[in-house]
Design an enzyme around this catalytic site. Structure first.
Site, PDB file in Angstrom:
ATOM      1  N   ARG A   1      -5.795  -9.754   1.718  1.00 53.63           N
ATOM      2  CA  ARG A   1      -5.044 -10.724   2.537  1.00 53.63           C
ATOM      3  C   ARG A   1      -5.895 -11.233   3.703  1.00 53.63           C
ATOM      4  O   ARG A   1      -5.696 -12.355   4.173  1.00 53.63           O
ATOM      5  CB  ARG A   1      -3.744 -10.102   3.028  1.00 53.63           C
ATOM      6  CG  ARG A   1      -3.906  -8.958   3.977  1.00 53.63           C
ATOM      7  CD  ARG A   1      -2.605  -8.250   4.282  1.00 53.63           C
ATOM      8  NE  ARG A   1      -2.145  -7.438   3.176  1.00 53.63           N
ATOM      9  CZ  ARG A   1      -1.127  -6.579   3.256  1.00 53.63           C
ATOM     10  NH1 ARG A   1      -0.488  -6.432   4.399  1.00 53.63           N
ATOM     11  NH2 ARG A   1      -0.764  -5.867   2.210  1.00 53.63           N
TER      12      ARG A   1
ATOM     13  N   GLY B   1     -10.723   3.722   2.460  1.00 54.40           N
ATOM     14  CA  GLY B   1     -11.638   3.480   1.353  1.00 54.40           C
ATOM     15  C   GLY B   1     -11.345   2.168   0.649  1.00 54.40           C
ATOM     16  O   GLY B   1     -10.358   1.494   0.931  1.00 54.40           O
TER      17      GLY B   1
ATOM     18  N   ASP C   1     -15.505  -0.169   1.564  1.00 54.69           N
ATOM     19  CA  ASP C   1     -14.317  -0.944   1.908  1.00 54.69           C
ATOM     20  C   ASP C   1     -14.685  -2.386   2.258  1.00 54.69           C
ATOM     21  O   ASP C   1     -13.946  -3.326   1.969  1.00 54.69           O
ATOM     22  CB  ASP C   1     -13.595  -0.275   3.082  1.00 54.69           C
ATOM     23  CG  ASP C   1     -12.101  -0.531   3.073  1.00 54.69           C
ATOM     24  OD1 ASP C   1     -11.616  -1.294   2.216  1.00 54.69           O
ATOM     25  OD2 ASP C   1     -11.396   0.020   3.942  1.00 54.69           O
TER      26      ASP C   1
ATOM     27  N   TRP D   1       0.827  -1.208   0.000  1.00 54.14           N
ATOM     28  CA  TRP D   1       0.000   0.000   0.000  1.00 54.14           C
ATOM     29  C   TRP D   1       0.863   1.260   0.000  1.00 54.14           C
ATOM     30  O   TRP D   1       0.595   2.204  -0.745  1.00 54.14           O
ATOM     31  CB  TRP D   1      -0.945  -0.034   1.186  1.00 54.14           C
ATOM     32  CG  TRP D   1      -2.034   1.011   1.207  1.00 54.14           C
ATOM     33  CD1 TRP D   1      -2.513   1.641   2.309  1.00 54.14           C
ATOM     34  CD2 TRP D   1      -2.809   1.525   0.115  1.00 54.14           C
ATOM     35  NE1 TRP D   1      -3.528   2.520   1.977  1.00 54.14           N
ATOM     36  CE2 TRP D   1      -3.736   2.465   0.627  1.00 54.14           C
ATOM     37  CE3 TRP D   1      -2.808   1.278  -1.265  1.00 54.14           C
ATOM     38  CZ2 TRP D   1      -4.639   3.159  -0.175  1.00 54.14           C
ATOM     39  CZ3 TRP D   1      -3.705   1.976  -2.067  1.00 54.14           C
ATOM     40  CH2 TRP D   1      -4.605   2.895  -1.532  1.00 54.14           C
TER      41      TRP D   1
ATOM     42  N   GLU E   1      -4.328  -7.667   9.221  1.00 54.00           N
ATOM     43  CA  GLU E   1      -4.824  -6.755  10.246  1.00 54.00           C
ATOM     44  C   GLU E   1      -6.086  -7.269  10.932  1.00 54.00           C
ATOM     45  O   GLU E   1      -6.339  -6.977  12.100  1.00 54.00           O
ATOM     46  CB  GLU E   1      -5.094  -5.371   9.649  1.00 54.00           C
ATOM     47  CG  GLU E   1      -3.858  -4.618   9.173  1.00 54.00           C
ATOM     48  CD  GLU E   1      -3.085  -3.962  10.324  1.00 54.00           C
ATOM     49  OE1 GLU E   1      -3.334  -4.306  11.502  1.00 54.00           O
ATOM     50  OE2 GLU E   1      -2.229  -3.109  10.028  1.00 54.00           O
TER      51      GLU E   1
ATOM     52  N   VAL F   1       1.181  -8.918   6.842  1.00 51.55           N
ATOM     53  CA  VAL F   1       0.396  -8.626   8.037  1.00 51.55           C
ATOM     54  C   VAL F   1      -1.089  -8.769   7.711  1.00 51.55           C
ATOM     55  O   VAL F   1      -1.579  -8.227   6.724  1.00 51.55           O
ATOM     56  CB  VAL F   1       0.696  -7.200   8.549  1.00 51.55           C
ATOM     57  CG1 VAL F   1      -0.249  -6.842   9.693  1.00 51.55           C
ATOM     58  CG2 VAL F   1       2.146  -7.101   9.007  1.00 51.55           C
TER      59      VAL F   1
ATOM     60  N   LYS G   1     -13.828  -3.585   9.214  1.00 47.95           N
ATOM     61  CA  LYS G   1     -14.198  -4.373   8.026  1.00 47.95           C
ATOM     62  C   LYS G   1     -13.226  -5.525   7.805  1.00 47.95           C
ATOM     63  O   LYS G   1     -13.589  -6.543   7.196  1.00 47.95           O
ATOM     64  CB  LYS G   1     -14.286  -3.478   6.784  1.00 47.95           C
ATOM     65  CG  LYS G   1     -13.028  -2.703   6.420  1.00 47.95           C
ATOM     66  CD  LYS G   1     -12.040  -3.469   5.585  1.00 47.95           C
ATOM     67  CE  LYS G   1     -10.755  -2.684   5.405  1.00 47.95           C
ATOM     68  NZ  LYS G   1      -9.746  -3.397   4.620  1.00 47.95           N
TER      69      LYS G   1
END
Length: 340
Positions: free
Chosen positions: A253, A134, A242, A12, A279, A277, A189
């Site tokens: 992921r 977003g 999102d 990202w 999250e 990672v 989310k």
């Protein structure tokens, strides 16, 4: 060229650096990994995260965080959510109060339950803060596939300034004053997307995923509103937008990790295979604790928590969710007056 630094050289951070570089900004990216920095500076490609996408000459990698931060107009925080506090501590000696922090991580701090804006305020209280969120996969942004984002700040002028910096023909950016809602939408989310992956791994179908997403956004909103968010934010880009993209795409992921769990892999095996990672795993733990303390009903989050941290059988957990006490679909509005 105006300088912008991106702290973090994952997918990202790299995608946003590419987007900003195409607008003519001088981008300095920071990474802890000297080998990664040398390889990207030499080959102009972040092979581990965005293979096949070439970096222009106005992106430079460094392992010196002071060099990255000094004289940068924006400081883009593109490290995992649990590293935000550590990075803020590291840059504190070099930051001036005019520099804007743009957080692009999505998560809640483990141990404190704090949103990332609160973590930044703890460490760098004088710096303006903007959350960027977003429906956005790095792989698509890096390839100039049209994408929409939202920037949230308590300071509208700062939000509009960041909006102008990121806006391009391929990246449309909206503003929103609801920092709480934008941050929570982005963080929570990931839990639902992880659950969507579990459902896919179990072999369930579209009906299940539609139910999970619909009830999931209500669950996200329920906690968000209790924490001070504006209910309308959850029907926007950082909420339902999102959620849709993260629950339905193999770029996610969180969904990929959930699929592996649903197929019977252990958490350790899952993380080893994903190699990035995830999250949603930490967010599940933190949100579960926050909801319990606040007495907020989050059945999907609790179910995913039981699979991850209590070794419950995923099929049995889904059956228990389906057989909970009967409810009216809109009773949260009628009885709890949440307005969502």
């Amino acid at each position: 060229m105006k300088k912008i630094c991106v702290l973090g050289a994952g997918s990202w951070g790299s995608a946003l650096a590419l987007s900003l570089a195409k607008k003519g900004y001088s981008i300095t990216m920071w990474t802890l990994n000297q080998e990664q920095a040398d390889k990207i500076n030499t080959t102009k490609e972040n092979i581990n995260y965005l293979p096949g996408v070439l970096f222009p000459n106005n992106i430079t990698l460094t392992t010196n965080i002071e060099d990255a931060v000094v004289d940068s107009k924006l400081i883009v925080l593109a490290v995992p959510s649990q590293a935000i506090r550590s990075v803020c501590k590291q840059i504190k000696p070099f930051v001036s109060k005019e520099q804007v922090l743009v957080d692009v991580a999505k998560g809640l701090e483990k141990g404190t339950g704090l949103r990332l804006s609160e973590v930044c305020k703890d460490e760098l209280p004088e710096n303006p803060y903007v959350a960027l969120s977003g429906p956005s996969h790095a792989e698509e942004v890096a390839k100039d596939i049209p994408t929409t984002l939202v920037v949230a700040s308590e300071n509208l002028e700062i939000a509009q300034e960041v909006q102008d910096i990121f806006m391009s023909p391929k990246l449309r950016v909206y503003t929103n004053p609801d920092v709480v809602g934008v941050e929570l939408g982005g963080a929570l989310k990931n839990i639902i997307a992880f659950g969507a992956g579990i459902c896919d791994g179990l072999g369930y179908g579209d009906n299940t995923k539609a139910a999970l997403m619909t009830r999931g956004i209500r669950e996200i909103a329920r906690l968000g509103i209790a924490l001070g968010a504006d209910k309308s934010t959850f029907s926007g880009l950082s909420g339902i937008g999102d959620l849709i993209v993260t629950c339905t795409s193999m770029h996610s992921r969180n969904r990929r990790a959930g699929i592996l769990i649903g197929q019977g892999k252990s958490l350790e095996e899952t993380l080893e295979e994903v190699k990035m990672v995830v999250e949603g795993i930490t967010a599940t733990e933190v949100a579960h604790e926050v909801a319990k303390k606040m007495n907020i009903d989050m059945p999907i989050t609790n179910a995913i928590y039981s699979v991850l941290y209590e070794n419950k059988n995923a099929n049995e957990v889904v059956a228990n969710l389906m057989m909970r006490s009967k409810k009216h679909e809109m009773e949260e509005i009628v009885y709890d007056k949440l307005g969502f």
